[in-house]
Write a protein that holds these residues in place. Structure first.
Motif, mmCIF file in Angstrom:
data_model
loop_
_atom_site.group_PDB
_atom_site.id
_atom_site.type_symbol
_atom_site.label_atom_id
_atom_site.label_comp_id
_atom_site.label_asym_id
_atom_site.label_seq_id
_atom_site.Cartn_x
_atom_site.Cartn_y
_atom_site.Cartn_z
ATOM 1 N N TYR A 1 0.831 -1.205 0.000
ATOM 2 C CA TYR A 1 0.000 0.000 0.000
ATOM 3 C C TYR A 1 0.865 1.254 0.000
ATOM 4 C CZ TYR A 1 -2.685 -3.788 2.131
ATOM 5 O OH TYR A 1 -3.258 -4.999 2.413
ATOM 6 N N SER A 2 2.045 1.191 -0.582
ATOM 7 C CA SER A 2 3.014 2.290 -0.495
ATOM 8 C C SER A 2 2.472 3.583 -1.097
ATOM 9 C CB SER A 2 4.326 1.895 -1.166
ATOM 10 O OG SER A 2 4.104 1.597 -2.545
ATOM 11 N N LYS A 3 1.765 3.504 -2.228
ATOM 12 C CA LYS A 3 1.253 4.715 -2.859
ATOM 13 C C LYS A 3 0.126 5.335 -2.050
ATOM 14 C CE LYS A 3 2.629 3.756 -7.595
ATOM 15 N NZ LYS A 3 2.224 3.699 -9.015
ATOM 16 N N THR B 1 -4.393 -1.261 -2.750
ATOM 17 C CA THR B 1 -3.060 -1.728 -3.100
ATOM 18 C C THR B 1 -2.516 -0.999 -4.327
ATOM 19 O OG1 THR B 1 -3.970 -3.494 -4.497
ATOM 20 C CG2 THR B 1 -3.542 -4.026 -2.174
ATOM 21 N N ASP B 2 -1.185 -1.004 -4.435
ATOM 22 C CA ASP B 2 -0.535 -0.408 -5.602
ATOM 23 C C ASP B 2 -0.955 -1.115 -6.880
ATOM 24 O OD1 ASP B 2 0.688 1.117 -3.701
ATOM 25 O OD2 ASP B 2 2.676 0.202 -3.903
ATOM 26 N N LYS B 3 -1.203 -2.405 -6.795
ATOM 27 C CA LYS B 3 -1.594 -3.171 -7.986
ATOM 28 C C LYS B 3 -2.878 -2.635 -8.584
ATOM 29 C CE LYS B 3 -2.681 -7.840 -9.602
ATOM 30 N NZ LYS B 3 -2.806 -9.277 -9.245
ATOM 31 N N PHE C 1 -4.061 0.383 -8.036
ATOM 32 C CA PHE C 1 -3.832 1.774 -8.433
ATOM 33 C C PHE C 1 -3.283 1.852 -9.857
ATOM 34 C CE2 PHE C 1 -3.235 3.954 -4.019
ATOM 35 C CZ PHE C 1 -4.535 3.612 -3.702
ATOM 36 N N ASP C 2 -2.387 0.949 -10.202
ATOM 37 C CA ASP C 2 -1.701 0.990 -11.496
ATOM 38 C C ASP C 2 -2.363 0.110 -12.543
ATOM 39 O OD1 ASP C 2 0.159 2.625 -10.256
ATOM 40 O OD2 ASP C 2 1.436 0.944 -9.673
ATOM 41 N N TRP D 1 -6.892 5.174 -6.967
ATOM 42 C CA TRP D 1 -5.977 6.065 -6.269
ATOM 43 C C TRP D 1 -6.725 7.312 -5.789
ATOM 44 C CZ3 TRP D 1 -0.388 7.326 -8.329
ATOM 45 C CH2 TRP D 1 0.316 8.026 -7.341
#
Length: 423
Positions: free
Chosen positions: A37-39, A241-243, A245-246, A261
């Motif tokens: 969850y960095s972003k 999650t970043d997954k 988001f992208d 996001w």
């Protein structure tokens, strides 16, 4: 000197608002999972939040110490957890909310009974463990794999202050469904399921048809308590999650990126009272033609009521503009209920005539608009009748009585004259 002192106090108040609600505790199954969850958490840090990660079973875990809350907001990203470490338990979290703090709870299909009970305390009923939301018409294809549990949702609440938007891209959701009671006044369905979605438990045993279908399903629910504490219950942990988001997904043959996001970060900022916060101040009232606030009023006086309302977003105050804030002038029942007029600079006012009824009245402003914090203001003021020397010399309403008195006197003199001088 007085102007400088006033400016300094105002600046301190703004800085106090800006620093409030910035300490965030994130509970994870283990701290290493924060990378997924960095972003999301990076965006919260960019918004000025101080984010601390801890394991949900950490023995040193505590929310309160020596009567002081150590954090302002709590994030629970540990759906399988059946309990908490240290001195934290369900009652501690409820006390945390009762004291005006905020909670963001994200679960999935493996949600534990403990977190289902916690969500129920917030007024949100999470579906049984193992259940999933399916949609055979509005699902997405991710990484070339078609997944009927990967919902492409777009039914957002009509409150941009909560979720931003509107978005052209879908919000990806994969998780468990929730419902809220039909008579709930505090809960709001932030992200609703498509009409073709349903919640179901896949197993080898033939299950009865589910009753959780279509618009009855809440994917993400927001609750604002009466003390303005905010809770968000998301049925999907993957959506943060970043997954996701992208992700580049295909829905009904059309490819697009996701709105996860913008949606999740905006919703988290709202949950942590970084958006949609109203502050009312400087309540005042006076007679028309006078700037002094009297101790009370006389019946039929012409008065003016004023109050300043600002919206705080990201620690920055700006004038609030709305046409639906009402003022009530109450003695047991409202004698006056009218909308306040605004000047576009944050000042709301109303001019009215005091009712021809004396007693103890109160000004009452009770404002609740979806997505914004509640405003409740009361101010008591007495209303007196006319004094004996404040009435007009001759009252129009008393003319019939004057006429009857004069007619009696004329009749008396006429009868006396007739008795004395008529043989």
């Amino acid at each position: 000197m007085a102007r400088q002192l006033f400016f300094a106090l105002g600046l301190l108040a703004i800085l106090g608002l800006a620093s409030a609600g910035k300490r965030v505790l994130v509970l994870l199954p283990n701290v290493n999972e924060a990378e997924k969850y960095s972003k999301f958490f990076g965006s919260l840090r960019d918004a000025g939040f101080d984010v601390t990660f801890k394991g949900v079973r950490d023995s040193s875990l505590k929310l309160k110490e020596y009567g002081t809350w150590l954090y302002d907001d709590l994030v629970l990203f540990a759906p399988k957890s059946e309990g908490f470490g240290g001195s934290v338990d369900q009652q501690t979290i409820l006390d945390f909310v009762d004291s005006g703090h905020n909670v963001l709870l994200a679960v999935n299909t493996d949600v534990s009974e403990a977190l289902r009970n916690l969500a129920a305390e917030f007024g949100v009923d999470v579906d049984d463990r193992g259940s999933k939301v399916f949609d055979h018409f509005n699902h997405a294809t991710l990484d070339g794999q078609e997944d009927h549990t990967l919902i492409a949702a777009g039914d957002l609440v009509d409150a941009p202050v909560m979720v931003g938007g509107p978005y052209k891209e879908p919000v990806l959701f994969r998780g468990v469904a929730s419902t809220i009671p039909g008579d709930s006044e505090l809960a709001t369905v932030v992200l609703g399921a498509p009409s073709t979605a349903y919640s179901f438990v896949k197993s080898g045993v033939q299950e009865p048809p589910t009753l959780m279908v279509g618009s009855a399903i809440s994917l993400v629910t927001a609750v604002q308590a009466r003390n303005n504490a905010r809770m968000v219950v998301a049925g999907s942990l993957d959506m943060f999650t970043d997954k996701f988001f992208d992700a580049l997904v295909t829905v009904n043959g059309a490819s697009s990126h996701t709105a996860n996001w913008a949606f999740t970060v905006t919703l988290a900022r709202w949950a942590f009272q970084d958006r949609g916060v109203l502050v009312a101040s400087n309540l005042r009232h006076h007679l028309l033609g006078s700037d002094e606030q009297p101790w009370g009023y006389r019946v039929n006086d012409d008065v003016e009521f004023l109050v300043d309302v600002v919206e705080v977003e990201g620690g920055v105050s700006k004038p609030y503009v709305a046409d639906d804030i009402q003022l009530e002038f109450i003695m047991l029942n409202p004698y006056i209920r009218q909308p306040l007029q605004h000047d576009g600079k944050g000042t709301f006012s109303l001019r009215f005539k005091v009712p021809d009824v004396y007693g103890v009245f109160k000004y009452f402003v009770d404002y609740s608009h979806r997505g914004y914090s509640y405003i409740k203001l009361t101010h008591q003021v007495p209303v007196r009748p006319f004094k004996h020397n404040e009435y007009e010399r001759f009252l129009t309403c008393a003319y019939p009585y004057y006429a009857s008195a004069i007619s009696v006197m004329l009749a008396f003199f006429g009868l006396g004259f007739f008795f004395l001088y008529n043989k």
